[in-house]
Write a protein that holds these residues in place. Structure first.
Motif: not given
Lengths: 515, 701, 104
Positions: A311, A373-374, A377, A454-455, A457-458, A465, B193
């Motif tokens: 993360d 990373i959480k 966004g 994926w990173t 994207r996140r 956020t 996605h």
């Protein structure tokens, strides 16, 4: 044809940063973070010198290397440490050039990133010493001098992590130091043994000196040295120092530790093993090199899986570096010109790409004060340059065309496959294990694509956020170096010959002499 | 007869065709700074230039003897490499690339024009135009490339553009669920996605392609198509077996890019992108890249199978994967609730047809029939599918929803759209005579018969029935019947359904007319064997002049010849008869269910029983998608989390701390000898002296 | 001359030495430790003179050593007693066990 370096070009490129570190220390209190501009000018000088050398090597195909040799220490009894020899050839120059470019640009980046830190004079002084150590390690060919610079890389970086890092920085710095030092001691054992057995510390004369020495002894020396180098390269299972060190180091230093420094282990492996111990390469292929290939495959895959689970963005990049070093080792273990050139190009690609990514993570840390990373966004709208740079960075790691990473991976895998199928021309059995391993290695690059995309994207897509609600683009002082590196990756991706042609000429001769 | 590269002015349009869009892409941010309108029209201009360039190449099709025009420039020369020492960069102009380039460039231009209307008012248009032009440039680069490395550049480039454009609405706003998301729970996905999914899935295919490329170059030393065709004959026979896995691995790339089983699931979810993107990338061009690559590799593999019959397995793999994909995707289209998704599944299905045609071509004497069938269907499908997607986009815009059950009864309000969609849907179904789809699909079926593959023929025919079914279903749910509740709500709010603006309906009506024209062309050119026959003739002429492809048998074809194949006339009759029958069956059932509404389809699948579970199975996409998530995606993530906890932190890193603690523990014990008491120090000193004396004694004596 | 011969002197010296070592090593009372030190000094002096029994010509050298050694022994005695007094002032006792700050 080898040329003598009469204008001290190589020597200057190493010593100038080290010498001026004192200046940085003295002026640091007054200039504070603007010392970074000073240090980047100093490093720019080194960059220009090395860039000039690379350009000469590229434009004159008949030029094999530029060498310089200075008498060094007096003899101690019958043991001579040899002279302080420097050599810029197709293998070392691209690497030195990347190190110099990274150091220069990251110094500019540090100006903004470290602006609120303390004792910046010391920071930049150590930074210059560190840069000097790295460039020196790559350019020297005397093993004793190599070890000197190897340690010279280690100590400033230890201090840099310990003082300006984050988290449990003293402990992490200590762990980093101890680990790498243990490896360096193994390397030292190998070097000393070589010095005594071959009666010389000069890498190009070692192969002569090793003629007639029993193969078991040579393999033992090589293994000892490789142990030290693999600790530096963070090959599985000697990699555990890296995630902590890279994550908790100050980001500009992470951007140097990962892209520039760990690859030096790979460079040294090529230089030492292939130049100094041809008998090991020849006699033990395929077994020894095959084992290294398997080790590389494990590292690649392991780094990829670990990166998926992270993360903390800097730890993710750290594990990604471990994975990329697996690729480099794979190229080194391919025993073919193509693979070795691929390894050099991978150093370049990883150097540029990972520096971009670490610097981007620094921009994120600087803006949002978080590495998680959480908590990030939806940044693509407000931070377009950062988003583009991140995507280019990860695409480079994936081996996407238009970027130098593509050529690196293509050559690494082709080299290994060629070695595997070489049996065809000699009507021998093709090495099916190596074919399988190469195929698995190519499959492992799906992991790189996965964690990279994926990173992206996140972090950049989706909804913002709470932390990123009021995002704005990072300061230009930080963004411009990032974009310069990304552009370099693109340029080299379209025309890799700039770095690759001199490398391939030299390496093909090297392998040819092994037979 | 060796073919060597030459330099000439005829190839300049080939170079410019991909250079113009690339330049246009990079100029877009600059143009945007001047004025948004300049940027928009500028972008369309560059795609127009590309189309112009490709059209200029068409005359070359009529002088096949002058082809191929092969031009290379040195790119990367690394002496000292045993293989791959010289990679060049060039164009290969032959009938295949000319046709494909025209399909790509002309349809791209029409879609760019349509985008002016469809994307009006969207934010992020600079990014949109950049990627559209970059896409067109890469696609044309791919088409024109002369070696596998250059192809890879174009291949991955279009992949990147696809990723960026599918995820165009990356903000994943839930408010835009009806327009920008795709799927329904439990398989509803937001745009970002879907972009990632597309990239990673095609990446898996690309990996397979890369392994194949690496094996081929390590084995043969070259990646240039022309050189490979020549080299194939002279490869050492004992080691030819390595080409078989290499070829099948190479086919992995097309499996990914052209969404064949098992990598097909990214394409339906790529519908999260704008309709223009779906039309351009996922219908007309990018997904055809896989078919194109198979066509490019065809001569190489065919000649190889001449000397090594086992190469035939490559063609069987292509054909079987093609037909099974066609069937599976067709069944999935039956139950889809979104208009674009129906079209997406349909695309996958039709791509399967193309693969089928190319596959069976490799197993016969008259390879050019199947080859032509594949290429003709590629052209035909590009035209009608692009039009279908564009009309679907117009409908989605009007109705503000992607779901079929939110549409209905808008035939009167959108007549042009209705007729365009109907005409092109007829082409898709294979309504006879007037529609190019009929001729191309029939050629595909015919080639399977001529190759002596009745099972493939049967599967393809059944799929044609399914195609007819879902096409009629889609048409009737969209335009016929009663208006849905959703539309009534919209009208209540003041949004009335009206026809699309001119800039939108002109492109797709042009495409609809084109599909009819090609159909008519097939009849009027009947003396030449129709349009299809002319294509056949061109390909036969061209391909058989390539080294090794002389119009003689492959060992494989010779083997098959003994099984006996049908004479051509009989095959044609059987094909036409079968296709008409299945068309009628499929269309009739759909008519009963969706136009007549008796029996009511909702009631049929609503009740429990076989039909309901069958419906569910098809709706859940044969669980292929769920399978990928359950077996690959989630386990990988959980494995990495587990490995992190137990291997990295618990195992290897723990070792560091165990070591450190051991050292610390030892020194803790050991330091207790420092008691600080004088007496003990003295005793220690005495002990040491005694020890030394003993040692000295032992040494001296 | 039946003066006691070398062996006797040497043994006496060694036994004195061991007694002195005992005093240093075992005794906790600091004054006793100092006494032990002095005994060792005396034994060393005796040892020097014992060797003259083996070779008469060594006598001048041995006498010289003994004189110097005695002077040094006196100085050591004075110094060590001073340390004992300081230690007593600091710790309030002449127990050597109290001087254990230089421990782990």
């Amino acid at each position: 044809m080898i040329i003598e370096d009469n204008s001290f070009i190589l020597f200057q490129s190493i010593i100038v940063p080290a010498a001026f570190s004192v200046l940085a220390l003295v002026l640091g209190n007054r200039l504070k973070e603007k010392t970074g501009w000073l240090s980047s000018v100093i490093l720019l000088y080194s960059t220009v010198l090395i860039g000039y050398t690379q350009l000469r090597l590229f434009l004159e195909p008949s030029l094999e290397a530029i060498e310089a040799s200075y008498s060094w220490l007096p003899n101690i009894g019958s043991l001579s440490l040899g002279s302080f020899t420097l050599r810029a050839d197709g293998l070392s120059t691209p690497i030195a050039l990347i190190i110099a470019i990274l150091c220069t640009l990251i110094s500019i980046y540090s100006v903004k990133y470290m602006e609120h830190e303390h004792a910046l004079g010391q920071y930049f002084a150590l930074y210059l010493l560190y840069a000097s150590g790295m460039i020196g390690t790559v350019l020297v060919t005397n093993l004793a001098a190599f070890f000197l610079f190897f340690e010279l890389m280690l100590i400033p970086s230890w201090a840099l992590i310990g003082v300006w890092g984050t988290g449990l920085r003293e402990k992490i710095a200590f762990k980093y130091f101890m680990f790498t030092e243990a490896g360096a001691l193994s390397l030292l054992a190998g070097i000393v043994a070589t010095g005594f057995i071959a009666n010389t510390f000069e890498i190009f004369e070692v192969s002569q000196g090793m003629v007639g020495i029993e193969l078991g002894v040579q393999i033992a020396i090589v293994v000892a040295m490789l142990l030290g180098l693999f600790v530096k390269m963070a090959i599985f299972p000697l990699h555990t120092w890296l995630p902590d060190a890279h994550a908790e180091a100050p980001t500009p230093i992470s951007a140097l530790l990962s892209p520039a420094m760990i690859g030096i282990g790979g460079y040294a492996a090529i230089r030492i093993v292939y130049t100094g111990f041809p008998a090991v390469v020849k006699a033990s292929t395929p077994q020894f090199m095959l084992i290294l290939s398997v080790l590389a495959l494990v590292t690649m895959t392991y780094g990829g899986y670990m990166a998926l689970a992270q993360d903390d963005i800097k730890r993710l990049l750290a594990f990604s570096s471990i994975s990329q070093m697996g690729y480099m080792l794979f190229g080194i273990a391919s025993v073919s010109t193509i693979g070795l050139v691929g390894a050099v190009l991978l150093y370049v690609s990883h150097g540029l790409g990972k520096a971009v990514l670490f610097m981007v993570s620094g921009v994120l840390i600087h803006e949002f004060k978080t590495r998680s990373i959480k908590e990030l966004g939806g940044l693509a709208a407000k931070m377009p340059y950062t988003a583009i740079a991140t995507l280019i960075g990860f695409l480079g790691l994936m081996g996407f065309p238009y970027l130098i990473g593509f050529w690196a991976e293509l050559y690494i895998f082709t080299g290994s496959m060629y070695t595997a199928l070489q049996g065809f021309s000699h009507l021998l059995e093709p090495n099916s294990i190596r074919v399988l391993i190469t195929s698995l290695a190519i499959v492992a690059s799906v992991l790189t694509a996965s964690y990279g995309l994926w990173t992206v994207r996140r972090v950049f897509y989706g909804q913002p956020t709470e932390k990123t609600m009021h995002a704005k683009e990072g300061s230009m002082i930080m963004i411009v170096p990032i974009m310069i590196l990304a552009a370099l990756a693109l340029i080299l991706g379209i025309y890799p010959g700039l770095m690759a042609s001199s490398a391939s000429t030299y390496i093909s001769e090297l392998l040819g002499s092994i037979g | 007869m060796a073919i060597v590269p030459t330099v000439g002015i005829e190839t300049i349009p080939a170079w410019l065709s991909w250079l113009f869009p690339m330049i246009g892409a990079f100029l877009t941010p600059l143009l945007a700074k001047i004025n948004p309108k300049v940027r928009d029209y500028g972008a369309v201009l560059f795609s127009f230039l590309a189309a112009l360039m490709t059209i200029m190449l068409i005359p070359l099709l009529f002088s096949v003897e002058a082809l191929p025009k092969w031009e290379v420039l040195p790119w990367i020369e690394l002496e000292g490499f045993p293989v791959l020492s010289k990679i060049e960069f060039g164009v290969l102009v032959d009938p295949l690339s000319i046709i494909m380039a025209n399909v790509v460039a002309v349809i791209s231009f029409l879609i760019m024009v349509y985008s002016l209307g469809y994307m009006k008012g969207e934010s992020g248009l600079t990014r949109y135009w950049f990627f559209m032009n970059f896409f067109i440039g890469n696609m044309l680069l791919l088409v024109m490339s002369e070696n596998l490395v250059q192809t890879l550049f174009g291949w991955e480039g279009v992949g990147l553009c696809s990723y960026a454009l599918i995820g165009f609405w990356y903000k994943d706003r839930k408010e835009d669920y009806l327009k920008t998301w795709v799927g329904e729970p439990p398989e509803a996905y937001p745009p970002s996605h879907c972009g990632m999914k597309a990239f990673i899935t095609t990446r898996i295919g690309d990996i397979s392609l890369l392994i194949g490329i690496v094996i081929i170059v390590a084995f043969t030393g070259t990646l240039s198509y022309m050189e490979l065709i020549e080299k194939v004959e002279h490869l050492p026979h004992e080691f030819m077996w390595i080409l078989v896995p290499a070829a099948i691995l190479l086919f992995g790339g097309p499996i990914g890019k052209s969404a064949q089983l098992p990598l097909m699931e990214w394409l339906p979810d790529a519908m999260a992108g704008p309709a223009t993107v779906s039309a351009l990338i996922h219908a007309a061009t990018m997904v055809k890249a896989g078919v194109y690559l198979v066509g490019r590799l065809f001569p190489i593999m065919y000649v190889a199978s001449k000397f090594y019959p086992e190469m035939g397995s490559f063609f069987y793999v292509v054909a079987w994967i093609g037909v099974i994909t066609a069937f599976v995707a067709g069944t999935q289209a039956i139950t889809s609730n979104e208009i674009k998704k129906v079209l997406a599944y349909s695309t996958v299905s039709q791509l399967g047809y193309m693969m089928l045609a190319l596959g069976v071509a490799g197993t016969t004497f008259e390879f050019f029939i199947g080859y032509t069938a594949g290429v003709f269907h590629l052209m035909s499908h590009a035209i009608f599918k692009a039009a279908l997607f564009l009309t679907a986009g117009a409908v989605i815009h009007a109705v503000e929803s992607r779901f079929l059950h939110h549409m209905g009864g808008i035939r009167r309000e959108m007549p042009i759209t209705f007729w365009s969609m109907t005409l092109t849907a007829f082409s898709l179904m294979g309504v006879p005579i007037l529609f190019s789809g009929f001729w191309s699909k029939d050629l595909v079926l015919e080639s399977t018969l001529l190759a002596g593959q009745p099972i493939l023929f049967a599967l393809a025919a059944i799929t044609a029935a399914i195609t007819a079914f879902y096409s009629v279903r889609m048409l009737s749910l969209t335009f016929l019947g009663k208006k849905s509740k959703h539309i009534h709500e919209l009208e209540h709010e003041g949004h009335h359904i009206h026809e699309a603006p001119k800039v939108m309906w002109i492109p797709y009506s042009i495409l609809a007319i084109a599909t009819v024209l090609f159909g008519i062309g097939a009849i009027t050119l009947l003396p030449l064997g129709g349009f299809g026959g002319w294509l056949e003739h061109t390909f036969e002429n061209y391909l058989s002049r390539l080294p090794g492809m002389e119009h003689s048998s492959t060992l494989l074809a010779a083997e098959l010849a003994t099984e006996g194949t049908l004479p051509q006339e009989l095959a044609v009759i059987i094909t036409i008869g079968t296709s008409l029958t299945v068309l009628a069956i499929g269309a009739f059932i759909a008519y009963k269910l969706y136009i007549r509404r008796s029996p009511d389809p909702a009631k049929l699948v609503g009740s429990k029983g076989v039909l309901k579970s069958l419906w569910n199975f098809l709706f859940r996409r044969w669980y292929v998608n769920a399978f990928f998530y359950k077996v690959f995606v989630y386990p990988t993530i959980s494995f990495s989390n587990w490995a992190l906890k137990h291997i990295e932190i618990g195992g290897i890193d723990k070792f560091n701390y165990v070591l450190a603690n051991a050292v610390r523990g030892f020194s803790n014990r050991f330091r207790r000898t420092h008691t600080g008491l004088l007496n003990y120090n003295v005793i220690g000193m005495i002990a040491g002296i005694i020890l030394l004396l003993i040692l000295v004694y032992m040494v001296l004596v | 001359m039946s003066t006691p011969d070398f062996t006797l002197y040497a043994l006496t010296a060694i036994s004195l030495y061991i007694i002195g070592l005992y005093g240093i090593a075992v005794r906790r009372n600091m004054v006793r430790i100092v006494i032990g030190l002095e005994i060792i000094t005396a034994s060393v002096n005796l040892n020097f003179l014992a060797f003259t029994k083996l070779d008469q010509s060594l006598l001048p050298l041995a006498q010289y050593f003994v004189v110097v050694s005695t002077v040094i022994g006196a100085a050591i005695a004075g110094l060590s007693l001073m340390i004992v007094i300081q230690a007593y002032r600091h710790y309030g006792s002449i127990d050597a066990k109290k001087l254990s700050k230089l421990r782990w």
